[in-house]
Write a protein that holds these residues in place. Structure first.
Motif, short mmCIF file in Angstrom:
data_model
loop_
_atom_site.label_atom_id
_atom_site.label_comp_id
_atom_site.label_asym_id
_atom_site.label_seq_id
_atom_site.Cartn_x
_atom_site.Cartn_y
_atom_site.Cartn_z
N ARG A 36 3.22 -5.01 2.79
CA ARG A 36 2.99 -5.10 4.23
C ARG A 36 2.06 -6.27 4.56
NH1 ARG A 36 1.38 -0.29 4.92
NH2 ARG A 36 -0.86 -0.64 4.91
N LYS B 156 3.12 -0.68 -1.52
CA LYS B 156 3.57 -0.71 -0.12
C LYS B 156 2.60 -1.48 0.76
CE LYS B 156 5.16 2.40 3.55
NZ LYS B 156 5.40 3.81 3.93
N GLN B 157 1.31 -1.26 0.53
CA GLN B 157 0.29 -1.96 1.31
C GLN B 157 0.30 -3.46 1.02
OE1 GLN B 157 -3.73 -0.70 0.50
NE2 GLN B 157 -4.49 -1.45 2.47
N SER C 228 -1.96 0.13 -2.86
CA SER C 228 -0.59 0.51 -3.16
C SER C 228 0.35 -0.69 -3.03
CB SER C 228 -0.12 1.61 -2.19
OG SER C 228 0.00 1.08 -0.87
N THR D 31 9.05 -8.34 0.38
CA THR D 31 9.92 -7.22 0.05
C THR D 31 9.73 -6.80 -1.41
OG1 THR D 31 11.71 -8.66 -0.71
CG2 THR D 31 11.64 -8.12 1.66
N TYR D 32 10.22 -5.60 -1.73
CA TYR D 32 10.17 -5.16 -3.12
C TYR D 32 10.92 -6.14 -4.01
CZ TYR D 32 8.16 -0.57 -2.08
OH TYR D 32 7.32 0.45 -1.70
#
Length: 201
Positions: free
Chosen positions: A44, A40-41, A38, A49-50
């Motif tokens: 992390r 998000k993963q 993902s 950041t996005y």
């Protein structure tokens, strides 16, 4: 050497957000594929950041994944080159590729397999960008193997066909080894590929 180890060997790259994104994605794709990874993963793992992801890769995850595949494929290219240059005789050199792959897989606790296979199979027909990137890597590996075979006086047409068989066998044996957590399939592949190359020569 996997993607994480390569970054550790280059401390200056750790502060490069783009590099961290690519390296984190390459490692995750290698271990769990495209769908299992993902955004998000990735963020992390990369400590990003996005905003930074879309700054460097406006098309998002797909564009990042394609770049990560190129990065990860370079490690497998290096492994093949080391194996193919380790012996003058093509049969021995090809066998050494399988042994090196077995060593690398075992050292990673059976997690760091082919950087392309896990992703390529699940996105065929759905992502032309990733499919094209995967195809480029596979073709490069076949060409490397074929070049070694031709150096061993195997005719070009036969060398090209045999390179395809060798790569297919390595990929299949790697899959069996990962599933069974046992490097025997790769060592068996080394033995039989050497016999096949000698017979072809």
């Amino acid at each position: 050497m996997n993607a994480t180890e390569r970054t550790t060997a280059q401390p200056e790259a750790r502060s490069d957000t783009r590099t961290r994104l690519v390296v984190a994605t390459a490692t995750l794709l290698q271990r769990q594929g495209y769908e299992g990874t993902s955004v998000k993963q990735i963020l992390r793992e990369a400590e990003a950041t996005y905003g930074s992801l879309y700054h460097f890769f406006p098309a998002g995850k797909e564009e990042l994944a394609a770049e990560a595949l190129r990065f990860g494929a370079a490690d497998f290219t290096d492994l093949l080159r080391r194996g193919l240059s380790s012996a003058e005789e093509p049969a021995e050199a090809v066998a050494n590729c399988a042994h090196l792959l077995a060593d690398t897989l075992r050292e990673s606790n059976w997690t760091d397999g082919c950087p392309v296979a896990a992703t390529a199979l699940e996105i065929i027909g759905r992502s032309p960008v990733i499919q094209r990137t995967s195809d480029e890597a596979l073709r490069q590996w076949r060409e490397l193997i074929a070049s070694k075979l031709k150096d061993g006086a195997i005719p070009e047409v036969k060398a090209t066909a045999l390179a395809c068989t060798i790569l297919s066998t390595l990929e299949g044996a790697e899959l069996l080894s990962r599933v069974s957590s046992d490097d025997e399939p790769l060592h068996l592949a080394a033995e039989h590929l050497a016999q096949l190359v000698r017979a072809s020569a």
